[in-house]
Design an enzyme around this catalytic site. Structure first.
Site, mmCIF file in Angstrom:
data_model
loop_
_atom_site.group_PDB
_atom_site.id
_atom_site.type_symbol
_atom_site.label_atom_id
_atom_site.label_comp_id
_atom_site.label_asym_id
_atom_site.label_seq_id
_atom_site.Cartn_x
_atom_site.Cartn_y
_atom_site.Cartn_z
ATOM 1 N N GLU A 1 -30.692 -37.289 -27.947
ATOM 2 C CA GLU A 1 -30.884 -35.891 -28.354
ATOM 3 C C GLU A 1 -29.547 -35.162 -28.418
ATOM 4 O O GLU A 1 -29.357 -34.083 -27.847
ATOM 5 C CB GLU A 1 -31.861 -35.190 -27.404
ATOM 6 C CG GLU A 1 -33.209 -35.876 -27.390
ATOM 7 C CD GLU A 1 -34.304 -35.092 -26.667
ATOM 8 O OE1 GLU A 1 -33.988 -34.145 -25.944
ATOM 9 O OE2 GLU A 1 -35.486 -35.450 -26.842
ATOM 10 N N GLU B 1 -38.324 -42.146 -27.842
ATOM 11 C CA GLU B 1 -38.897 -41.415 -26.698
ATOM 12 C C GLU B 1 -40.178 -40.725 -27.149
ATOM 13 O O GLU B 1 -40.184 -40.012 -28.158
ATOM 14 C CB GLU B 1 -37.881 -40.391 -26.193
ATOM 15 C CG GLU B 1 -38.235 -39.800 -24.848
ATOM 16 C CD GLU B 1 -37.118 -38.904 -24.315
ATOM 17 O OE1 GLU B 1 -35.927 -39.269 -24.416
ATOM 18 O OE2 GLU B 1 -37.458 -37.833 -23.803
HETATM 19 C C1 GAL Z 1 -36.626 -35.216 -23.701
HETATM 20 C C2 GAL Z 1 -35.273 -35.654 -23.141
HETATM 21 C C3 GAL Z 1 -35.427 -36.245 -21.768
HETATM 22 C C4 GAL Z 1 -36.258 -35.348 -20.913
HETATM 23 C C5 GAL Z 1 -37.589 -35.109 -21.550
HETATM 24 C C6 GAL Z 1 -38.436 -34.209 -20.662
HETATM 25 O O1 GAL Z 1 -36.524 -34.410 -24.798
HETATM 26 O O2 GAL Z 1 -34.672 -36.604 -23.967
HETATM 27 O O3 GAL Z 1 -34.149 -36.450 -21.183
HETATM 28 O O4 GAL Z 1 -35.570 -34.156 -20.768
HETATM 29 O O5 GAL Z 1 -37.388 -34.496 -22.797
HETATM 30 O O6 GAL Z 1 -39.747 -34.243 -21.006
#
Ligand code: GAL
Length: 796
Positions: free
Chosen positions: A408, A495
């Site tokens: 991100e 993710e």
């Molecule tokens: C994502 C991020 C993770 C964590 C997650 C929380 O966007 O990449 O590191 O922060 O959200 O739900």
């Protein structure tokens, strides 16, 4: 000849800062003995006032010093001495005998310090200053200190470079029943004379049989470093896969004047790994869906210290759940994690950074006083060094199938982002021609100006999609539109939502909502991913609860199907039911039927199963039958062909559900496969906890080894009591000590290292470390007088 000895013992530690601590004769009255690895943050209870904030788990930070006295008989002419640090969080400076010998900013990459010019025969002092005082600097719990192993490495003047032997699979040739390896060795001549050397490589199979020998000569001027490559073949190769993680050993030697002067050993796997725009992830040419989980580096009660035993227990649980992929979020992991992934068969995404030049917010409300603290502090001057450190250290692991250059990254939407992307991706390609590169993009379908630029996406070998389902009207089509527009695009879910919650909590009040819809965030996306080959798979956020990224009064984020203590939540069985095809899963949630006072009210009962039909009974009365299929097989005519013949209710969800009027007693589920009873699961109203059960994961261990003891509360009939929360104290007799206890309750802010802790919903984990050979008794007692004991044998 090379020696590499663990250098973890007999350090001194002091939390505090003074310039004279670098001096060999410094006063050490503020120091205390400390063995490594060590995380000082976990030695303190989280406090709301800590500036690490919710992001950093309200952990203690600061500046700390480590000192170690050591003696050397002599420093032989021409030999090199290095200290190898697997990880220091963060910003460390290394002094030898008062002189600065090196240092390292980024807290997650491993590094060597050449101490040859600073050491002397006789007494020496190493001093390490660790500066974790500029906070908040992390969006998750980082820990502080020398939290990974340290080694003293001694080599001849002609030697392999650090991580200088790299072996990959060049090709697999089924017709010839052969595989070609590609072994590249980097050798340095630190002597004053020209060196003509030979480099020999021998590959042994798992039984120790020699399966390949190869060699090459290289001539090196004084001070020169050179690369030499061989491409030996292995006959009848036993390929490495996630289901059969077969490992070979590569032994490499540098020979000078007929004598071996350096050697290196690595475990390797023979496999190819690629991503394809149509077929998804290809392991040895076959499509394999990645059923992955993201993990942060902390291990709950040991903080940032990741012991092999802890990761082994956690990873085996994930494997049993059917998970076959690990994303190291968002930094290179402790090396033992990759060793275990090689051994257990995980497909790993090894990730370099969470920030490049632009910093991210670090506190719970995503506002922080100083954004600029964090890994972006080191990026401008050290990005190349840090990413190269990851690529070289982790190259030989067959489990690593893709590199990620960032998570991100804010630059994904900036005009210059693609330049940085190419800079990093080119380094990956130069260092490693066998693996593809991704970056986890979270703004692919966002609005301008934060939308990921198309140029950025299209520059990546594989486009990483974070939360593909998040984008409203795109949510139902996920990757589809992009595939239409860019048919050659390779895609991976870097993710996506996992299924977390609080273990054993059915109040529905937690951050993750109710057990009744816990798996829903994942279900829709998985139906899509499972049935579209071009999506290589998913890494879900997260496999295990982690410290940090939370709000007061909590110390961590409950995002995983396993809690911080490694105990299974109900959602564990959701994943197991859809991912682990080899085992029968039949699990009821709530997995407690202790709801005194709620008699007569409706309870939704959820079932995670891979049986095709489940019949539910309450106290012997039939409630109903349910079933589902995913993906739906055997449909040859219309979409609903055959359903009526099956004669059972099916659902489009990936879980089953009944509404049951609560009455104490027993819920019984019967799972059928092809009409035959395959499993039975019962959840009963229990009595009070009147027994403690303690089970160790091993009863024999070596000095320094760890035993993990799981305690559970049982009622008179020996049934697990799912709402028992008594305080338990622990006493260790014999040559071992208690490292700490954890029950996975993120709201329990007390010190993990205490000798007493509250059980949480029937369970508690205790971690014991052996000190020396002998008999050990670990005794537990609850506040209401229950006792349990475990005996351990520590071997020499
Ligand atoms: C994502 C991020 C993770 C964590 C997650 C929380 O966007 O990449 O590191 O922060 O959200 O739900």
């Amino acid at each position: 000849m090379r020696t590499m000895v663990k250098w973890n013992k007999d350090w001194l530690f002091c939390l505090g800062d003074a310039p004279e601590y670098s001096a060999p004769e410094a006063c050490e009255e503020n120091f205390r003995p400390q063995n490594l690895p060590h995380d000082w943050s976990v030695e303190y209870e989280p406090e709301e006032k800590e500036k690490t904030g919710g992001g950093g788990g309200y952990a203690k930070s600061g500046i700390g010093w480590y000192r170690k006295h050591f003696s050397l008989e002599c420093v032989p002419e021409g030999e090199k001495l290095y200290l190898y640090f697997e990880g220091i969080y963060m910003d460390s400076t290394i002094y030898i005998n008062g002189k600065k010998a090196g240092g390292h900013g980024y807290g997650y990459t491993s590094f060597h310090v050449d101490i040859t010019p600073y050491v002397r025969a006789g007494e020496n002092v190493a001093a390490v200053r660790v500066n974790n005082s500029l906070v908040p600097n992390s969006r998750w719990y980082s820990g502080s200190g020398i939290y990974r192993d340290v080694y003293l490495v001694r080599t001849d003047s002609v030697h392999f470079d650090h991580f200088g032997v790299r072996c990959g699979t060049n090709g697999i040739y089924p017709k010839q029943n052969q595989a070609a390896l590609q072994i590249c060795a980097r050798v340095t001549n630190d002597s004053e004379a020209h060196a003509n050397v030979g480099v020999l490589h021998r590959v042994y199979d798992a039984e120790g049989a020699l399966v390949s020998t190869s060699g090459i000569a290289i001539s090196l001027a004084p001070g020169e470093t050179g690369d030499c490559m061989v491409r030996p073949t292995v006959e009848a190769p036993h390929l490495w896969t996630d289901e059969d993680p077969y490992l070979y050993t590569l032994e490499s030697t540098v020979v000078k004047d007929g004598e071996a002067v350096d050697e290196s050993s690595a475990r390797i796997g023979i496999r190819t790994a690629a991503f394809d725009a149509d077929r998804g992830f290809l392991l040895n040419g076959n499509t394999v869906k990645i059923k992955g989980m993201c993990v942060h580096h902390d291990c709950g009660l040991t903080g940032a210290v990741g012991y092999r035993e802890s990761w082994e227990r956690r990873l085996k649980e994930l494997k049993e759940m059917g998970c076959n992929g690990i994303r190291c979020a968002h930094n290179p992991p402790v090396p033992v994690l990759l060793d275990l992934c090689d051994e257990l068969g995980f497909l790993v995404m090894d990730e370099a950074f969470d920030e490049w030049l632009l910093a991210k917010n670090k506190t719970d409300n995503y506002y922080s006083e100083n954004l600029a603290y964090g890994s972006s502090m080191f990026f401008p001057d050290h990005a190349k060094e840090d990413i190269t450190a990851m690529l070289r250290r982790d190259y030989n692991h067959p489990s690593v199938v893709i590199w990620s250059i960032g998570n991100e990254i804010p630059e994904q939407s900036s005009a210059d982002g693609v330049k940085l992307l190419k800079f990093l991706q080119d380094i990956c390609h130069r260092e490693d021609s066998t693996r593809m590169v991704t970056s986890a993009c979270d703004n692919i379908a966002a609005v301008e100006p934060i939308r990921t630029s198309r140029e950025f996406e299209n520059a990546l070998d594989v486009v990483g999609y974070n939360y593909a389902g998040r984008w409203r009207e795109r949510a139902e089509t996920f990757y589809e539109e992009d595939r239409m527009e860019f048919p050659k695009r390779r895609m991976i879910g870097t993710e996506n939502p996992s299924a977390g919650g609080t273990r054993g909590d059915y109040s529905g009040k937690g951050r993750f909502g109710s057990y009744t819809n816990a798996s829903m965030g994942h279900e829709a996306l998985w139906r899509y991913t499972a049935s579209h080959d071009f999506v290589s798979g998913d890494f879900l956020w997260t496999g295990i609860d982690y410290l940090g990224e939370t709000r007061w009064p909590s110390r961590g984020a409950g995002c995983g199907p396993l809690d911080t203590a490694g105990f299974r939540k109900d959602t564990y069985y959701y994943f197991r039911s859809i991912w682990n095809k080899k085992a029968v899963t039949l699990h009821l949630a709530p997995s407690s039927w202790n709801f005194a006072g709620e008699e007569g009210s409706y309870k939704q009962v959820i079932c995670y199963t891979n049986c095709d039909e489940v019949k539910l009974f309450i106290n012997g009365k039939y409630v109903g039958s349910r079933g589902y299929e995913c993906p739906r097989y055997g449909c040859v005519k219309a979409w609903n062909d055959g359903w009526e013949k099956r004669g059972r209710i099916t659902t489009n969800d990936l879980h089953l559900s009944w509404d049951v009027v609560y009455e104490p007693g027993t819920l019984r589920a019967e799972g059928y496969k092809d009409g035959v009873l395959a499993a039975v699961e019962e959840v009963s109203t229990t009595g009070n906890a009147v027994q403690l059960s303690a089970k160790a994961d091993r009863t024999e261990l070596c000095a320094d080894g760890l035993a993990q003891i799981e305690l559970s509360a049982l009622d008179e009939a020996g049934r697990f009591v799912p709402d028992a929360c008594p305080e338990i104290s622990c006493v260790v007799e014999g040559p071992a000590h208690l490292m700490g206890m954890d029950a996975g309750d993120l709201k329990d802010l007390s010190l993990y290292g205490n000798d007493h802790r509250k059980m949480f919903n029937g369970l508690l984990l205790a971690l014991i470390q052996a000190d020396a050979p002998g008999e050990v008794k670990v005794k537990f007692a609850s506040e209401n007088g229950l006792e349990a004991e475990v005996q351990l044998q520590v071997r020499g």
